[in-house]
Design an enzyme around this catalytic site. Structure first.
Site, PDB file in Angstrom:
ATOM      1  N   CYS A   6      49.745 -82.712  66.378  1.00 37.05           N
ATOM      2  CA  CYS A   6      49.473 -82.463  64.960  1.00 37.05           C
ATOM      3  C   CYS A   6      48.263 -81.559  64.768  1.00 37.05           C
ATOM      4  CB  CYS A   6      49.184 -83.778  64.256  1.00 37.05           C
ATOM      5  SG  CYS A   6      50.382 -85.037  64.654  1.00 37.05           S
TER       6      CYS A   6
ATOM      7  N   CYS B 264      42.166 -82.902  56.929  1.00 37.85           N
ATOM      8  CA  CYS B 264      42.088 -84.367  56.899  1.00 37.85           C
ATOM      9  C   CYS B 264      40.636 -84.759  57.038  1.00 37.85           C
ATOM     10  CB  CYS B 264      42.892 -84.941  58.064  1.00 37.85           C
ATOM     11  SG  CYS B 264      42.969 -86.746  58.076  1.00 37.85           S
TER      12      CYS B 264
ATOM     13  N   GLU C 207      51.614 -77.340  58.537  1.00 32.66           N
ATOM     14  CA  GLU C 207      52.624 -77.335  59.585  1.00 32.66           C
ATOM     15  C   GLU C 207      53.723 -78.333  59.271  1.00 32.66           C
ATOM     16  OE1 GLU C 207      49.202 -77.060  62.976  1.00 32.66           O
ATOM     17  OE2 GLU C 207      50.949 -78.288  63.356  1.00 32.66           O
TER      18      GLU C 207
ATOM     19  N   CYS D 284      42.045 -86.175  67.298  1.00 30.60           N
ATOM     20  CA  CYS D 284      43.059 -85.480  66.494  1.00 30.60           C
ATOM     21  C   CYS D 284      42.581 -84.098  66.053  1.00 30.60           C
ATOM     22  CB  CYS D 284      43.403 -86.329  65.275  1.00 30.60           C
ATOM     23  SG  CYS D 284      44.681 -85.598  64.237  1.00 30.60           S
TER      24      CYS D 284
ATOM     25  N   CYS E  20      58.807 -83.788  60.468  1.00 30.45           N
ATOM     26  CA  CYS E  20      57.442 -84.306  60.454  1.00 30.45           C
ATOM     27  C   CYS E  20      56.674 -83.541  59.376  1.00 30.45           C
ATOM     28  CB  CYS E  20      56.812 -84.107  61.827  1.00 30.45           C
ATOM     29  SG  CYS E  20      55.126 -84.708  61.936  1.00 30.45           S
TER      30      CYS E  20
ATOM     31  N   CYS F 293      39.362 -88.941  63.110  1.00 30.76           N
ATOM     32  CA  CYS F 293      39.784 -89.568  64.375  1.00 30.76           C
ATOM     33  C   CYS F 293      39.360 -88.692  65.560  1.00 30.76           C
ATOM     34  CB  CYS F 293      41.288 -89.820  64.377  1.00 30.76           C
ATOM     35  SG  CYS F 293      41.782 -90.940  63.043  1.00 30.76           S
TER      36      CYS F 293
HETATM   37  N1  SAH Z   1      46.891 -89.786  59.241  1.00 32.04           N
HETATM   38  C1  SAH Z   1      48.062 -90.507  59.628  1.00 32.04           C
HETATM   39  C2  SAH Z   1      49.265 -89.644  59.931  1.00 32.04           C
HETATM   40  C3  SAH Z   1      49.084 -88.388  60.725  1.00 32.04           C
HETATM   41  S1  SAH Z   1      48.901 -88.404  62.461  1.00 32.04           S
HETATM   42  C4  SAH Z   1      47.765 -91.417  60.785  1.00 32.04           C
HETATM   43  O1  SAH Z   1      46.649 -91.377  61.283  1.00 32.04           O
HETATM   44  O2  SAH Z   1      48.616 -92.210  61.159  1.00 32.04           O
HETATM   45  C5  SAH Z   1      50.348 -89.080  63.178  1.00 32.04           C
HETATM   46  C6  SAH Z   1      50.071 -89.808  64.479  1.00 32.04           C
HETATM   47  O3  SAH Z   1      49.691 -88.891  65.514  1.00 32.04           O
HETATM   48  C7  SAH Z   1      48.939 -90.808  64.366  1.00 32.04           C
HETATM   49  O4  SAH Z   1      49.266 -91.998  65.043  1.00 32.04           O
HETATM   50  C8  SAH Z   1      47.801 -90.098  65.077  1.00 32.04           C
HETATM   51  O5  SAH Z   1      46.831 -90.998  65.505  1.00 32.04           O
HETATM   52  C9  SAH Z   1      48.555 -89.393  66.186  1.00 32.04           C
HETATM   53  N2  SAH Z   1      47.841 -88.302  66.849  1.00 32.04           N
HETATM   54  C10 SAH Z   1      46.926 -87.471  66.354  1.00 32.04           C
HETATM   55  N3  SAH Z   1      46.499 -86.595  67.290  1.00 32.04           N
HETATM   56  C11 SAH Z   1      47.181 -86.898  68.400  1.00 32.04           C
HETATM   57  C12 SAH Z   1      47.193 -86.356  69.714  1.00 32.04           C
HETATM   58  N4  SAH Z   1      46.414 -85.349  70.047  1.00 32.04           N
HETATM   59  N5  SAH Z   1      48.042 -86.915  70.617  1.00 32.04           N
HETATM   60  C13 SAH Z   1      48.842 -87.944  70.286  1.00 32.04           C
HETATM   61  N6  SAH Z   1      48.873 -88.492  69.063  1.00 32.04           N
HETATM   62  C14 SAH Z   1      48.044 -87.982  68.141  1.00 32.04           C
END
Ligand code: SAH
Length: 368
Positions: A345, A123, A103, A130, A116, A127
């Site tokens: 994301c 990944c 994406e 996510c 973006c 987390c």
């Molecule tokens: N892996 C990297 C970059 C990708 S995610 C990282 O973790 O920073 C980009 C940002 O979006 C990160 O801060 C991540 O924690 C956040 N993110 C992921 N899922 C999310 C969600 N459902 N709502 C809000 N932020 C989210």
């Protein structure tokens, strides 16, 4: 591996989209062509986003035909395009040469057009909130595949508008794909390419400390964003499992080093999750933790991502921000863009993937 050859696509012929200017020169020299031809080709591929040899009108036809025989120009196919008519956000689901999908999102800000970019297919950071990590890591993306995401958005924008900013906040952990990511940042910075300023690039990481330290020494003044999401190790380890390997103290020391060496203030991202990390005492703990640091805190009400967690209500977001600000820390609440089009994301890719068909209801909450 020969110069410019891609692991992700074009297995048999080198991909011009993977080549830096010097690699392009070496490639043209091997073909017996002069150096200025390499520059012309680089401009077509990385500056103008050309995908067809016939577009390269300042190259002799014989050279174009020769290039077409010995090389490819890597290209992604737009499988799906969504546009939020309210705020102009555009989301592309791109298919790569091997059929994998990523994406890419265009976010329109007052200060410019930001893309973006995804850095991996899937990944493995795990987390808790996510969508990108469900299903694990499939493979890293190549530098050319990342550049193609920006070029795909630039093509979508047309000649009247330019991409000015790039954030590595799509699918994947950029510092797990370090070499390709740094090569990509250099490619899109090239004056003969998209010419995007390093200061307009943001790399977001879940907290891979060795990568942060390496990046600090790279000499690229890009903004570092760190996904903090919690002010203590107990909670952060539950939300961002890499914290067990690199706990907060170690992470903040690396961030301080990054700020000191680059002169850039670090952004801490904090997704506010209803009842999990949004309590006033946690805001105070965050304030004490970051007080006095060269940093900025970006508060993001969690986007529902089908994992049983909800975003904090607006009044809790406001209260959290107010408390953190009292510690002399600059904060912003991320404006929600693209709310109507699976903005969080990894949602679009995940929805298409067999077995992960979580429906998102029209009010934007997960249908689970
Ligand atoms: N892996 C990297 C970059 C990708 S995610 C990282 O973790 O920073 C980009 C940002 O979006 C990160 O801060 C991540 O924690 C956040 N993110 C992921 N899922 C999310 C969600 N459902 N709502 C809000 N932020 C989210």
């Amino acid at each position: 591996m020969p110069v410019g050859e891609s692991k992700g696509w074009a297995m048999d012929k080198p991909d011009l989209k993977e080549m830096s200017p010097s690699e392009m020169r070496a490639f043209c020299e091997r073909l017996g062509e002069q150096a200025y031809r390499a520059r012309q080709v680089f401009r077509w591929v990385h500056g103008r986003g050309a995908v067809d040899w016939r577009e390269m009108t300042n190259l002799p036809r014989a050279l174009r035909e020769r290039l077409a025989r010995v090389a490819v120009i890597g290209r992604a196919r737009v499988l799906e395009r969504q546009e939020d008519r309210g705020d102009g956000t555009v989301k592309l689901l791109l298919e790569l040469a091997d059929g994998e999908t990523v994406e890419t999102v265009l976010l329109r800000h007052r200060y410019g057009n930001s893309v973006c970019v995804s850095t991996q297919v899937g990944c493995r950071m795990g987390c808790a909130f996510c969508a990108s990590t469900v299903g694990g890591l499939v493979r890293p993306l190549t530098a050319g595949e990342m550049a193609e995401q920006v070029l795909a958005i630039q093509r979508d924008l047309g000649a009247a508008e330019r991409v000015s900013h790039v954030v590595l906040m799509g699918i994947g952990e950029p510092l797990e794909n370090y070499d390709a990511v740094v090569k990509f940042l250099r490619l899109i910075h090239e004056p003969d390419g998209l010419g995007i300023s390093y200061r307009n690039m943001t790399l977001s990481t879940s907290g891979l400390v060795p990568g942060i330290r390496r990046l600090a020494g790279e000499g690229l003044p890009v903004t570092l964003a760190v996904s903090l999401h919690a002010p203590n190790d107990e909670l952060r380890s539950r939300l961002v499992p890499v914290n067990r390997r690199h706990p907060i103290a170690e992470l903040l020391a690396a961030c301080d080093e990054y700020a000191a060496r680059t002169g850039r203030r670090v952004t801490f991202e904090y997704a506010l999750i209803d009842g999990v990390n949004d309590l006033p005492e946690l805001a105070r703990e965050l304030g004490r933790l970051l007080q006095g640091r060269l940093c900025h805190v970006n508060l993001i009400p969690l986007n529902p991502s089908g994992r049983g967690l909800a975003g904090s209500p607006p009044e809790r977001v406001r209260e959290f921000q107010e408390i953190v600000t009292r510690y002399g820390i600059s904060t912003t609440v991320r404006r929600e863009l693209g709310a109507g089009i699976d903005a969080a994301c990894g949602q679009l890719r995940r929805r298409r993937a067999a077995g992960f068909g979580v429906p998102v209801t029209p009010d934007g909450r997960d249908g689970v």
